[in-house]
Scaffold this motif. Sequence first.
Motif, short mmCIF file in Angstrom:
data_model
loop_
_atom_site.label_atom_id
_atom_site.label_comp_id
_atom_site.label_asym_id
_atom_site.label_seq_id
_atom_site.Cartn_x
_atom_site.Cartn_y
_atom_site.Cartn_z
N ALA A 18 0.94 -0.88 -0.27
CA ALA A 18 -0.11 -0.42 -0.09
C ALA A 18 1.33 1.05 -0.13
CB ALA A 18 -0.96 -0.23 0.91
N GLY A 19 2.37 0.92 0.43
CA GLY A 19 2.37 2.15 0.18
C GLY A 19 2.67 3.16 1.59
N HIS A 20 3.07 2.72 2.74
CA HIS A 20 1.80 3.43 3.96
C HIS A 20 3.30 3.38 4.77
CE1 HIS A 20 -2.48 2.19 3.69
NE2 HIS A 20 -2.01 3.49 3.14
N LEU A 21 4.01 4.77 5.09
CA LEU A 21 5.37 4.59 5.65
C LEU A 21 4.32 5.22 7.25
CD1 LEU A 21 8.38 4.36 5.36
CD2 LEU A 21 8.59 6.64 5.72
N ALA A 22 5.57 4.22 7.97
CA ALA A 22 5.67 5.21 9.31
C ALA A 22 6.63 5.86 9.75
CB ALA A 22 5.09 3.88 10.77
N SER A 23 7.14 6.63 10.79
CA SER A 23 7.67 7.32 10.69
C SER A 23 8.16 7.87 12.34
CB SER A 23 8.12 8.58 10.28
OG SER A 23 7.38 9.98 10.24
N GLY A 24 8.79 8.46 12.89
CA GLY A 24 8.62 9.28 14.19
C GLY A 24 9.96 9.97 14.62
N GLY A 25 10.21 10.49 15.42
CA GLY A 25 11.19 11.99 15.74
C GLY A 25 11.52 12.62 16.98
N HIS A 26 12.44 12.81 17.38
CA HIS A 26 12.95 12.90 19.05
C HIS A 26 11.90 13.63 19.57
CE1 HIS A 26 15.81 14.98 21.50
NE2 HIS A 26 16.17 14.45 21.19
N ASP A 27 10.78 14.50 18.36
CA ASP A 27 9.95 15.07 19.96
C ASP A 27 8.93 14.53 20.05
OD1 ASP A 27 8.85 14.39 17.09
OD2 ASP A 27 8.17 16.49 17.23
N GLY A 28 8.96 13.22 19.91
CA GLY A 28 7.65 12.22 20.57
C GLY A 28 6.83 12.04 19.72
N THR A 29 6.42 12.57 18.34
CA THR A 29 5.17 12.45 17.16
C THR A 29 6.38 11.21 16.31
OG1 THR A 29 5.41 15.01 17.11
CG2 THR A 29 4.58 13.46 15.52
N VAL A 30 4.65 10.67 16.44
CA VAL A 30 4.78 9.31 15.24
C VAL A 30 3.90 10.13 14.64
CG1 VAL A 30 3.91 6.78 14.83
CG2 VAL A 30 5.16 7.36 17.01
N ALA A 31 3.86 9.71 13.24
CA ALA A 31 3.35 10.05 11.61
C ALA A 31 3.30 8.96 10.58
CB ALA A 31 4.42 10.95 10.66
N LEU A 32 1.95 8.55 10.39
CA LEU A 32 2.10 7.98 9.12
C LEU A 32 1.62 8.48 8.40
CD1 LEU A 32 -1.42 5.20 10.90
CD2 LEU A 32 1.35 4.50 10.34
N TRP A 33 2.09 8.15 6.99
CA TRP A 33 2.04 8.51 5.52
C TRP A 33 1.55 7.40 4.60
CZ3 TRP A 33 3.89 13.31 5.87
CH2 TRP A 33 5.42 13.69 6.88
N ARG A 34 0.64 8.23 3.98
CA ARG A 34 0.62 7.64 1.86
C ARG A 34 1.85 8.04 1.12
NH1 ARG A 34 -4.77 8.83 3.59
NH2 ARG A 34 -4.25 10.90 2.39
N ALA A 35 2.77 7.27 1.58
CA ALA A 35 4.40 8.03 0.86
C ALA A 35 4.60 8.08 -0.20
CB ALA A 35 5.46 7.20 2.08
N THR A 36 3.81 7.31 -0.68
CA THR A 36 4.34 6.84 -2.51
C THR A 36 2.41 7.39 -3.03
OG1 THR A 36 2.87 4.87 -2.62
CG2 THR A 36 4.82 4.29 -1.87
N SER A 37 2.17 8.69 -2.55
CA SER A 37 1.43 9.49 -3.26
C SER A 37 1.58 10.32 -3.94
CB SER A 37 0.22 9.85 -2.16
OG SER A 37 0.56 10.69 -1.29
#
Length: 343
Positions: free
Chosen positions: A274-293
């Motif tokens: 599906a092209g979904h990516l999870a990313s995390g950051g030093h600020d504690g945020t987690v993001a979910l992306w439609r990374a190939t759109s």
Amino acid sequence: MSLTAPDETLTTAWETAVDDAPVALSARGELVAVAGAEGTVTVLDAARGTKIGAWELPGGALSVALAPNARALVATGPMGYALWRPEDGRTTVRETGRWSSAAAWADNDRVAVASGRRALVLGPDGKELWATAPAASTVTDLAWQRQGRRLAVAAYGAVRCHERHTTKPVVTYPYVGSHLALAIAPTGRWICSGNQDASIHIWRTRDGSELTMSGYPEKVSRLAFDDTGFWLAADGAPDVTVWDFSGKGPAGTAPRSLRCHETVTALAWRPGPAGHLASGGHDGTVALWRATSGRPQARLHPARTWDGDSAVAALAWAGPDLLVTAYRDGHVRAHRPPSRNAL
């Protein structure tokens, strides 16, 4: 926790805490393994988050890897490595005194472990099956090709590939620089290294042709291909870059840019195409992306985000419907994101 998209419910499946600062995660089958900076390796039940076992790797931990069938686990660290079997709780520790930064399973019966300037290939009981000849410097990462028939080993100056039981490399891909991360496309077509000199170097395995993507503001220490082998995600900037490896590859193209974090600390593709990516950051945020759109050069926005209490240390998918996040303060949370169609 706060969702930026309140129209979709993000279910918290479970939450727990481990007695160490997490540095790595692995999820396979019904297990989740959390490795801590001081060497505590905690094994959790993936469905409920309950603790199954814990043990210590002397000298601290850097990585952890569960076998595909989750019947063995390897943790690596600055002073060596250890294997653990959940069926009997047996731990086999090798205090080699050599830097061991990575481990990768070829299948349920073989795991490669970086050990100083060599890569060791072990059985699930920890017995050494074979080893590569010493590289010029410490092995920084390794990965399997050809369904576990060839091992790629990254160390300063080159990525070297070994067939089973061949101590000397059968193919060498030179590059003058320090490799920090290695990613091989599931198709086997591409070998990529993230480098200390703020670049990604790419080799096409068919003919050895090369390409360098340079100009990153920071070193590239995280690379990940999705299950199709057509998309490569990388850090090295506040933006996560996603490169298109379909067709003839990324030469002459621009990546998609995913901006959510000031400092990226974790990347993990959702299993499947599906092209979904999870990313995390030093600020504690987690993001979910439609990374190939979108199109090349597109600046994408997260499909979902949520906030934690401290920096994200690691992310791992326990199947396509459960995302596990480890935070530096020791908290570990599992979420059930929207379905792949609803994201």
